[in-house]
Each structure stands twice: as structure tokens, then as C-alpha cells.
Design a protein around this motif. Sequence first.
Motif, PDB file in Angstrom:
ATOM      1  N   ILE A   1      -3.663  -0.402  -6.643  1.00 26.46           N
ATOM      2  CA  ILE A   1      -2.769  -0.060  -5.326  1.00 26.46           C
ATOM      3  C   ILE A   1      -2.389  -1.189  -4.642  1.00 26.46           C
ATOM      4  N   ARG A   2      -3.244  -2.182  -4.455  1.00 26.51           N
ATOM      5  CA  ARG A   2      -2.798  -3.534  -3.728  1.00 26.51           C
ATOM      6  C   ARG A   2      -1.627  -4.156  -4.283  1.00 26.51           C
ATOM      7  N   ARG A   3      -1.326  -3.790  -5.630  1.00 26.38           N
ATOM      8  CA  ARG A   3      -0.133  -4.591  -6.325  1.00 26.38           C
ATOM      9  C   ARG A   3       1.199  -3.777  -5.973  1.00 26.38           C
ATOM     10  N   MET A   4       0.861  -2.358  -5.572  1.00 30.27           N
ATOM     11  CA  MET A   4       2.240  -1.484  -5.247  1.00 30.27           C
ATOM     12  C   MET A   4       3.197  -2.129  -4.151  1.00 30.27           C
ATOM     13  N   ARG A   5       4.320  -1.772  -4.258  1.00 31.43           N
ATOM     14  CA  ARG A   5       5.263  -2.244  -3.077  1.00 31.43           C
ATOM     15  C   ARG A   5       5.789  -0.989  -2.496  1.00 31.43           C
ATOM     16  N   LEU A   6       5.071  -0.517  -1.596  1.00 31.10           N
ATOM     17  CA  LEU A   6       5.444   0.717  -0.889  1.00 31.10           C
ATOM     18  C   LEU A   6       6.264   0.666   0.232  1.00 31.10           C
ATOM     19  N   ASN A   7       7.173   1.595   0.746  1.00 29.56           N
ATOM     20  CA  ASN A   7       7.846   1.570   1.843  1.00 29.56           C
ATOM     21  C   ASN A   7       7.439   2.975   2.683  1.00 29.56           C
ATOM     22  N   ALA A   8       6.069   3.421   2.397  1.00 27.35           N
ATOM     23  CA  ALA A   8       5.984   4.803   3.109  1.00 27.35           C
ATOM     24  C   ALA A   8       5.444   4.606   4.665  1.00 27.35           C
ATOM     25  N   SER A   9       5.923   5.521   5.498  1.00 25.49           N
ATOM     26  CA  SER A   9       5.476   5.812   6.770  1.00 25.49           C
ATOM     27  C   SER A   9       4.138   6.255   6.744  1.00 25.49           C
ATOM     28  N   LEU A  10       3.780   7.394   5.602  1.00 27.02           N
ATOM     29  CA  LEU A  10       2.502   8.047   5.848  1.00 27.02           C
ATOM     30  C   LEU A  10       2.186   7.977   4.277  1.00 27.02           C
TER      31      LEU A  10
END
Length: 885
Positions: A754-763
Amino acid sequence: MRARIAVPLLTAGAILAISLSYHAYRERPRPDDPDWLLQRADEQAWLNQWIDAAPVYHRAELLFQQRNEPARALYAQVSQMMATSETSSFAPQIASLSDDLQLPAARDPETRLRILIIRGMLETNYDAGLATKTWTEVGELARKQNHFMLASRAMGEEGIAAFLLGDVDGAQAKVMKAYLVAKYLGDPAARVRYASVYGAGLVALKKYDRALKPLDEAIRVANTTPGVAYPSIATASKIEALGGLGRYQEALMLANDAMARVTARHLNMHISELLRIRAGIYERTEQAKLATDDYQAAIDIGKKVSDWRGLLQTGGSLAALYEKQGRLEDALRTIDDAIEANKQIPDELYFLPRNLSIKARILARMGKTGESNTLYQKSADLIDSLLAHAPTANVERELITSLQQVYAGYFDSLCTQNKLAEAFRIIENARGRFEAESLEHVEAAPPRPASEIDQKLVRLNLALLNTDDPARRAIIVDQIGDTEGRLPSESLEGRTAVDPVSLAQLQADLGPKQILVEYVLDDPRSYALAITRTAVNRYLLPPKQTIEQEASDYRSSVMQRKPDAATGQRLFQQLLGNIPEYKRNDEVILVPDGELHLLPFSALNDGPHYAIESHTLAVSPSGTVFHLLKERERALDAKSRPYVGVAAWTQVKPSTLERILRGVNGPKESEFVPLPESREEVETAGADLPKPSTILLGADATETRFKDLPLDQYQVLHLALHGYVDPTYPDRSALVFAPEKNGQNDGLLQVREIRRMRLNASLVTLSACDTGVGPAGAAGINNLVTAFIDGGARSVVSTLWELEDHSTTRLMTNFYANLKTESKAQALRDAQLELLRAGFGPYYWASFELVGDPDNLVFAGSNPPSSSHVAQGQVMLQQTGRRPL
């Protein structure tokens, strides 16, 4: 790893010759043959039996002199030094060996290698900087002479020296490689040493539970392998671990047995080490006189043999004990001696910040505030230097936790001086540090693709899932641990640690009715900093031990559906009720410390009501993280995809889930059940949010399908899954997806991934059990929530205990309906209040908390259409009970 390094295990004998002739000297002794004697002594030394080998080496030396073989005689002569190395100062011994390297006899490759090995062992105990250079040369020469097992040991010794110099990344990699070579290629003495060193490192970082496994392994291998020396490092470290776990009688029994063994052989450094550890146990059990005597005896031995590392470590402990007793002059004298000892090994910094902070605390009590502040600042700067080499989030958190008394002491001192802005800055240096660093770099750094080691972990997890044989599972679980130790480091080195947010910046981020409360738990007193847009005030709280015990008790009572109103009222009054700003503001952002990370603040009793009835409550890892999340929220891309919902366990047999979790931490006796209402949960949420949404159900809700989505484009991720929390190895905590037929992934989305993900999520909503649970320390909590924040999420809804499926679906349905018109924190609060007003107790709603930025509408001004895309496997429509872990 611990700063103490006991007598190492290296020798330069030819490995093949030793293994072929191990029993020959027993059957055909040749006491007048120096070559046979040297071989016999080398066999003993290879197993760390240096004392037993010494007279054999001496006899060989005399015979080689008679045969006029100076190179072999010198080899035998220097090999005797390890037997007496602890009875005199290291410095002259090291100098003597350096002189020996200049002798003509030292031109012989084997003799030169042996001199360097002995010097390296002494330097490891004396000065890690010198040892690093020597062990590097030993490794190069060993490889040239085809002594490959010796080269592996030299690499392990380089790792030990690297740790002492603050290079945790290099230390872990080298020690783990040396351990694996020893384990799988059959070098039991080296296996004992590096398992011992690994366990000792965990003890130094206060990971006592985790340390016992490698320490017990080292002791077991030593006890079951003929000829291997007494495992002194493992034994001493196990004593310390048992003491740290409160198992004092076991610790003292083991300490006294070990003391008898090392005293009989006059091993001064081992005696000094055991005295220091035993003194710590006496101190914990309030036997101050015995503790003082043992500390002082250890210091006396350290001075005799110039054990600088032991002097600075033990001196700090004794000074702190004197300070606690009010013997300030004795304390000051003792800590000055310890700091002076550190000057003899200036490259080794690990204990210096602690010792400087102890002196700063003593000076503050003596009224010398200016000098105290200067020393506190130096100690904080030194910690920053150590953290600059931290390879991972876990190592960074562990280092901060092990040195938390520096931050807490400096914070306390500044609060006493009413320098609240500076006090806030100091504590923010530790809080949420890794999350802040990740948020500053998450956009710049591309995600790391899966390595060969990642792929091997998947194969091992799947192999564990597919076997029920206990012996086979035990082997695979060990292989998982070994493989995790070789994962490529997601290094923080080279990054500039973020500057903590200033108090003024944070105040500008707060709304007109918001208050941020940051807790600092310590003994003998704790603090709460209450920060609003216009003011900051500090409030005294009870000691850390008192607060944490009550917080743990109250959480347990709520989980048992029997909330203790008296304890809830007392905690409310201590933590919130006595803060006037709390009563004047409606929205609260909490920055917890220690066990407060697991406390359901929303269920604390404010008189006849719960705290949630009057206030909106949210959590942040730190004030700095709150500030950075606010900045990222303002920059949210409104054109991204709206929603992805995942519900894997709409129909599954409990045994299937148990078998998957065997790939994490062995077999479990659990009550896993299907979660049929999770389908309604994700579909209803999707219906309430803008379209097009993506929904993965049942057999289609696999880890591979989820990872193949453009996850950096979604504003909301809703994961209604089973969760697994590993408090001992937090990187193994995971969300559990549906099993896959092709085995491309293991079905476990673990923290490290999960730490390696590159998210752009508000929630991100983690509608699974215990997702907010994890080990907590001075740097914050390490769990699935912080992993998603590290990966780029602005806010995460998580849980503090197991969930009940029906009430969870009801709460989530209301939560997403509320998101259309309310901020994230307000939407969650109103969904919780709906359950409360319907007669549900705190167990059903107080588990949920929002971590991160609580503000803003997720979809401002949007009118959701009516269509969605659903990828659905089989769904079981019967009602279920709990949604367990």
C-alpha cells in the motif's frame, strides 16, 4: 542492534580442510605436529571456542618457532589474543596487531588475514569506524583466497559496524545476508552470531516480543550443536527482552546463570554487560540499591578495559537513576563521564542524544535553563542525523520510539518555560514524520514495480495457503521472514526531512470553530496542547502509565459491549473536559500519543452524553500531516474518476479465508463468516456518488483486478473486505481479497504494498475490522491507515475493532448519502449519530474514525447520475452476523 558486541566468531582456517578433518584429531592426536595442532585450534576458534583454543595455539607457536616458520608462528601467536582480550585495554592490543602487519612474516596471505581478523574483532568492540575498514579488507582477502564462508562472516561484521555508525539500511542488508548464508550453507556458529545480533537489534529498538524468536533460535542452535560456544550475545539480549516484557523473575534467573558462566572464564566485557542488564531489571522492580551497585560495578570494569561503548551506555543509565533519586551532583558527574567516553568513539552516535538529554534534564533541575536548552537542541539535532540514514518507515519509527525521551524531555522543558511554539515544533519533529515525508515526495517518485523478492513472497504465501502440513508450514513461515528481510529498501536516505509546520501555519489551516489537541504522554506528567486559530495553551495531564491503562481498560469495556461510564467520564475530563477551548469549538482534530491511538474518543462520557453528540471528531498523525493534507486537498483534481468499491466476501467458506491468512502468520482459530451485506454497502455507496463507478464483487474482487485499475485517478476508494492486523510485523497487515486461480497475486494487499501506491484519493474507506489498529510509539501508529496516507490518500475512514455486518452496512449507507452535502468528518458523525439514536450502543458506531483531512465536500456541487459498472461474481443473499477481523 545493541551497541554491545561480544567476542566475535571469525577465524581464517580453510573451510574445506576443517570440515573434512573435524574428527581426525580425536582419533589420531599428534601433539608434536604443529600443523595438526593449528588445524585443531582453528576448528575450535571457528566455533568461537577461543579460550579452549588458546593453549593449543600456544603449543603450535612454540613448535613453529623450533621449525623456523615465522609466518605460521605469528599466525598462532596473534590467535591467542582473543582468549585474553577482555582483561586489558583494547587500544594497545589493536596497536600491537597493526605493528604485526608490518613484519616480514605478515606477508604470508593466511597470516595477514588472521592478523586482520583478530584486529577487526577487537575494533568492533572498540571503534566501529576502524572496524569497518578492517572487515572490508578481510572480506576482499578471504574471497581472493577462496574462503567464502569467512567472506560471508566478514560481511556480517561490516553490518554490525554499520549499525553502530548509524547506517541501519546497510546493517540490515549485510547481517541478513550473512545469517542466510550461515543458515542454509551450514555454518552454525555464524548462524548463532547473526541471529543473536538481529535479536539484539530488536531489543535495542524495544521490540522485545519480536526479538525472542531469533534469540531463542541462536540459543537453541548453540545448545544442540557440539562445540559451538556459549551464546553470550543471545543470552544477554534475551535477559533484556524478558525484563522489557515484565518477566522479571525469568530474567533474573537467566542473568544469574549467565553471570556464573562468564565469571568463571573472566570475561570482563560479558560480566559488565550482564551487570548493566541486571541493574536495569533491579531498577524496574524498585530495588534501587542493587541497581546502583550493579551499574557502578559495570562502570568500574569498563574503565579497566577501556570499554567506551559500555561506559557511555551504563553511565547514562546510572546518571538517570541518580537524578530520579535527587542526587543531582552524582548524576551530573556520572553523565559527564559517559559523554566524555563517547569522545573516544566519536563516530558512534546512538547513545549520545539520550545522554545529552539526561544532562539537560539534570541542569534544568539545577536551575541552569540556558545550558539545558542548548543540550536538548543538540540531542534533537543528533537524532535528525541518525534519521537521515533510516531506510524505511518502520526503522524511522523504531528509532524515534527508542529515543522518545529526548523529545518528551525537551517538550516538557519548553512547556515549563512557556515557550509553546518551540515546544510544538519539537514534538512535531517526531510525530507523523514518515507520513509527512511521503506526502512531500509521493508525486515525484514513481511507484516501485514488484521485484523478484516481492514475487517470491507471493509464491511463498500461496504455497502456505496450499498446504496443511504443520512441519511444512513452519518451514515456509520461516522462509517468509527470511525473504522479507531481503526486500529492497524504499530508502528515505537523501531526502531532506520535512520541516515541521509552524504553529502560525497550523493555526491558519484551522477553521473558526476548529480546535486541534495534540497529546504528549510521559512520566511523571503528560500534556495536551490545545490549538485554535487565535490561541495555544497547554494543560497538564496524569502520568502516561495512568492514562494508557485507563484508555486500554475503557476500549476493552466498549468492545465487550459493556462501556464503563465512570472510566469514560474520567478519561473525558482528563483529555477534553478540562480544556476550555474544547467547550467553545465544535470540531476537534485529535493528535493522539501511545495507547490513545486506540481509544474511541467519540464514546467518552460527557456527563450523560457521549462526546460525539456535541462535537465532530477526527484524527491526524500530526499537525504537520494535517497541514500537508489540507494543501493536497486544495489541489485535488476534480476530473478524476469518482468511485471504486470492492466487496470480495459476499460468499465464501470460512476455511478459505483461514487458509489465505496462513500465508501471513500461520494458522488462525477465527470466526470468519461471509459478508453478504458488503455487496449492498458498496453498491449503495456507488449509487450515491457521481458516475461512472467501478465495483468489484465476489470472485471478481481479486487483488490483481484491483491493482490493474487506474487507482491514481479515483477520488473515493471503498474496500468492504476482511482485514488482517499483525501487531508484531506491521508490514504484514493486510486487506484480504478474493483468491485467484492463476496465482498472480496472493490475495493479501499488505502494508508494504500500500505504501508504494500512488493514490490521488480524497477518501479511502476501510470497511474492515481493526484497520486502525497497530503498534504505536512516539512517531505515531503503524497500520493500514498510515500506509494509505503514505500512498497519497487525503482521508481514511478506519475501525478500532471488529465490525458487525448489518450495522456497518447501515452506517456506511448513511455515511455516503451524507457525503453529498456534508464534509467527510460531519458525514461520518451524522451516520454514527443515526445508529446511536436508533438505540445502538458504542460498540456498533464508536469503532469508526476519520484520519486525515476532515473538511471539504468530496464532490462539491455534483449531481450523481444513475448508472454504474459492476463486475460481479457469485453473491450469497442470506443475512449474516458479525464482520470479524
